[in-house]
Design a protein around this motif. Structure first.
Motif, PDB file in Angstrom:
ATOM      1  N   GLU A  95      31.505  33.210  42.188  1.00  0.00           N
ATOM      2  CA  GLU A  95      31.835  34.308  43.096  1.00  0.00           C
ATOM      3  C   GLU A  95      32.558  33.794  44.336  1.00  0.00           C
ATOM      4  O   GLU A  95      33.496  34.435  44.837  1.00  0.00           O
ATOM      5  N   ALA A  99      36.371  35.046  44.959  1.00  0.00           N
ATOM      6  CA  ALA A  99      36.577  35.858  46.159  1.00  0.00           C
ATOM      7  C   ALA A  99      37.679  35.262  47.024  1.00  0.00           C
ATOM      8  O   ALA A  99      38.537  35.980  47.560  1.00  0.00           O
ATOM      9  N   CYS A 102      41.017  35.877  45.327  1.00  0.00           N
ATOM     10  CA  CYS A 102      41.440  37.275  45.467  1.00  0.00           C
ATOM     11  C   CYS A 102      42.057  37.517  46.840  1.00  0.00           C
ATOM     12  O   CYS A 102      42.967  38.349  46.975  1.00  0.00           O
ATOM     13  N   ARG A 140      34.528  39.505  41.847  1.00  0.00           N
ATOM     14  CA  ARG A 140      34.871  39.934  43.201  1.00  0.00           C
ATOM     15  C   ARG A 140      33.928  41.038  43.669  1.00  0.00           C
ATOM     16  O   ARG A 140      33.467  41.037  44.820  1.00  0.00           O
ATOM     17  N   PHE A 143      30.570  39.606  44.588  1.00  0.00           N
ATOM     18  CA  PHE A 143      30.643  38.944  45.895  1.00  0.00           C
ATOM     19  C   PHE A 143      30.523  39.984  47.009  1.00  0.00           C
ATOM     20  O   PHE A 143      29.743  39.823  47.949  1.00  0.00           O
ATOM     21  N   GLU A 144      31.283  41.058  46.899  1.00  0.00           N
ATOM     22  CA  GLU A 144      31.258  42.089  47.934  1.00  0.00           C
ATOM     23  C   GLU A 144      29.883  42.738  48.037  1.00  0.00           C
ATOM     24  O   GLU A 144      29.368  42.972  49.144  1.00  0.00           O
TER      25      GLU A 144
END
Length: 223
Positions: A95, A99, A102, A140, A143-144
């Motif tokens: 992650e 991330a 991204c 992603r 992770f968020e």
């Protein structure tokens, strides 16, 4: 040891349950739950011809070939990176890496999920498999979700009067040191002035949080 591919048995393997359907507070279920990596066939016994670029090298986009965000991690193993993060943060190595990718491969129209997934081993030294765009997007999203959950947990701890001001300062100091280390590993060079400025901004916000929390408790007690 190498990074375990999503979908295989192991501590980092999870089912294909969508992120939104998993309780983010469940540390085990929230860890690594992306789709299977893209299929790839590699002839491990083939030796490259000296002086002749192989087909895989020729297919690597220029911005991928020159990407050096994780160059300090050359030779690192996924399990070691993941263990370090699991001991200090709420995110996994997969992650963390995705991330960051991204963010770096964001365009005006969105994130280049396909490019990230297809070139993941070239972009991040400790990642060994290619990923589908869906797997990249799921990492992603995980992770968020974890950042939001960790943020809410931390702020509640700061506002509920569980920590003293001094204890909260210790928590902030430890958190800042880990965050700075991860940035340095990514190749971000922070000057002393930048570090002090960031620490002051964080301390200022936390003072405001403590003051607002104290005022709120006083109002509740007076009613």
């Amino acid at each position: 040891m190498t990074e375990q591919s999503p979908g295989t048995d192991g501590d980092d393997a999870r089912s294909e349950t969508p992120v939104s359907e998993t309780d983010p507070a469940d540390d085990t279920a929230a860890e690594d739950r992306d789709a299977s990596p893209a299929d790839a066939t590699v002839d491990e016994g083939a030796e490259p011809t000296p002086g002749v670029p192989d087909e895989e090298t020729l297919d690597v986009p220029e911005d991928v070939a020159t990407y050096d965000r994780f160059k300090k991690m050359d030779g690192a193993q996924y399990e070691r990176v993941n263990e370090f993060l699991r001991d200090r943060t709420y995110i996994t190595a997969r992650e963390w890496a995705i991330a960051r990718l991204c963010s770096d491969f964001r365009t005006e129209t969105g994130v280049e999920m396909t490019k990230i997934g297809e070139n993941l081993p070239e972009l991040v030294p400790f990642m060994t498999d290619t990923y589908t765009p869906q797997a990249v997007n799921q990492a992603r999203a995980a992770f968020e979700d974890k950042i939001r959950t960790a943020g809410a947990t931390f702020l509640y701890g700061a506002m509920c009067d569980f920590f003293t001001a001094e204890e909260l300062d210790d928590v902030m100091y430890e958190s800042t040191e880990v965050a700075k280390f991860l940035l340095e590993v990514e190749g971000v060079d922070l000057s002393v002035e930048e570090e002090l400025e960031a620490e002051e901004r964080i301390s200022s916000v936390m003072r405001e949080v403590r003051e607002a929390s104290a005022e709120l408790r006083e109002e509740e007690e007076s009613q």
